[in-house]
Design an enzyme around this catalytic site. Sequence first.
Site, PDB file in Angstrom:
ATOM      1  N   THR A  95       0.856  -1.054  -0.038  1.00 40.00           N
ATOM      2  CA  THR A  95       0.083   0.249  -0.029  1.00 40.00           C
ATOM      3  C   THR A  95       0.820   1.330  -0.136  1.00 40.00           C
ATOM      4  O   THR A  95       0.847   2.259  -1.039  1.00 40.00           O
ATOM      5  CB  THR A  95      -1.018   0.055   1.217  1.00 40.00           C
ATOM      6  OG1 THR A  95      -1.603  -1.170   1.202  1.00 40.00           O
ATOM      7  CG2 THR A  95      -1.913   1.166   1.310  1.00 40.00           C
ATOM      8  N   GLU A 279       3.011  -3.491  11.356  1.00 38.52           N
ATOM      9  CA  GLU A 279       2.200  -4.644  12.159  1.00 38.52           C
ATOM     10  C   GLU A 279       2.665  -4.648  13.541  1.00 38.52           C
ATOM     11  O   GLU A 279       3.393  -4.113  14.003  1.00 38.52           O
ATOM     12  CB  GLU A 279       3.006  -6.083  11.493  1.00 38.52           C
ATOM     13  CG  GLU A 279       3.276  -5.984  10.010  1.00 38.52           C
ATOM     14  CD  GLU A 279       1.781  -6.164   9.335  1.00 38.52           C
ATOM     15  OE1 GLU A 279       0.825  -6.718   9.768  1.00 38.52           O
ATOM     16  OE2 GLU A 279       1.469  -5.953   8.146  1.00 38.52           O
TER      17      GLU A 279
END
Length: 316
Positions: A95, A279
């Site tokens: 992304t 993450e």
Amino acid sequence: MKKRARIIYNPTSGREAIRRDLVDILNVYELAGYETSAFATTPEENSAQDEARRAALDGFELIVAAGGDGTINEVVNGIADLDERPVMAVIPAGTTNDYARALHIPRDNPLEAAKVILQKKAARMDIGQANDKYFMNIAAGGSLSELTYSVPSKLKSMYGYLAYVVKGAEMLPQIRPMNLRIEYDDGVYDGPSSLFFLALTNSVGGFEQIVPDAKLDDGKFTLLVLKTSKLNELMAIMTEALKGKHMDDPNILYVKSNEVKIIPEGDNKNPIMINLDGEYGGDAPVDFVNHHAHIAMVANVDDMTDNQFTLPSVDL
């Protein structure tokens, strides 16, 4: 003996662009002098990490991480604690592709990204460690960092970085300060914070002015602590940050440090989650260490400025 390369690719990243170009990508690395094979990651936990470690221990000279920043992070975690680490290359298909941006690698064409290997140059990149995990670009904690978990995958796929911007604006009124003790090389910060992050490159969430003075191989994190949670002050800081003029703001701590400790204090109602390269990386307290010039990364070195480096590039 011919050198070997292993491409570890996420078959679902970038609308399967890497899968479509895979034969041509393999040919690029063969042209660069590597006997090249590929491994498609699976939904199993640590699929890319485990394969990277296996390939490194088997003596592969080059490991290519093809996918988003999460895939790159897994590959880094697979090899970072080894005494002998292969060179890494990156083919972005995520992304934001922050790390590819920092390495000046094409971010919208996997085949062109692969061709950077033909320059036969790599940069010695610092790698961060957070307790027992590693990261290559950014670690963060606080309300704003949590937006990474809040953006649905479908929305990210459809709108890319715009999805993060919209979600960030939505979350601003909800931001609450954390009580922290932050120890760094030259001092201590004790007090409230709505966000902290440690950057290894100048590419943070798609912006290049938040850490405009970042060096990729100096053994130092750029530590930024946002001390306020007041909406008007946050908006002012964000406006300054887009222009690279936020470093001297009184509500900002902006320092360089090789080691950083984040210690929760007082009444923090919720655990302070640590974000590593987008993450979840565990909860604070956390000890951060910068491993100087730890992994050689294939980069478009000729397109990068000298002030991004303290060391010469590596000839492959």
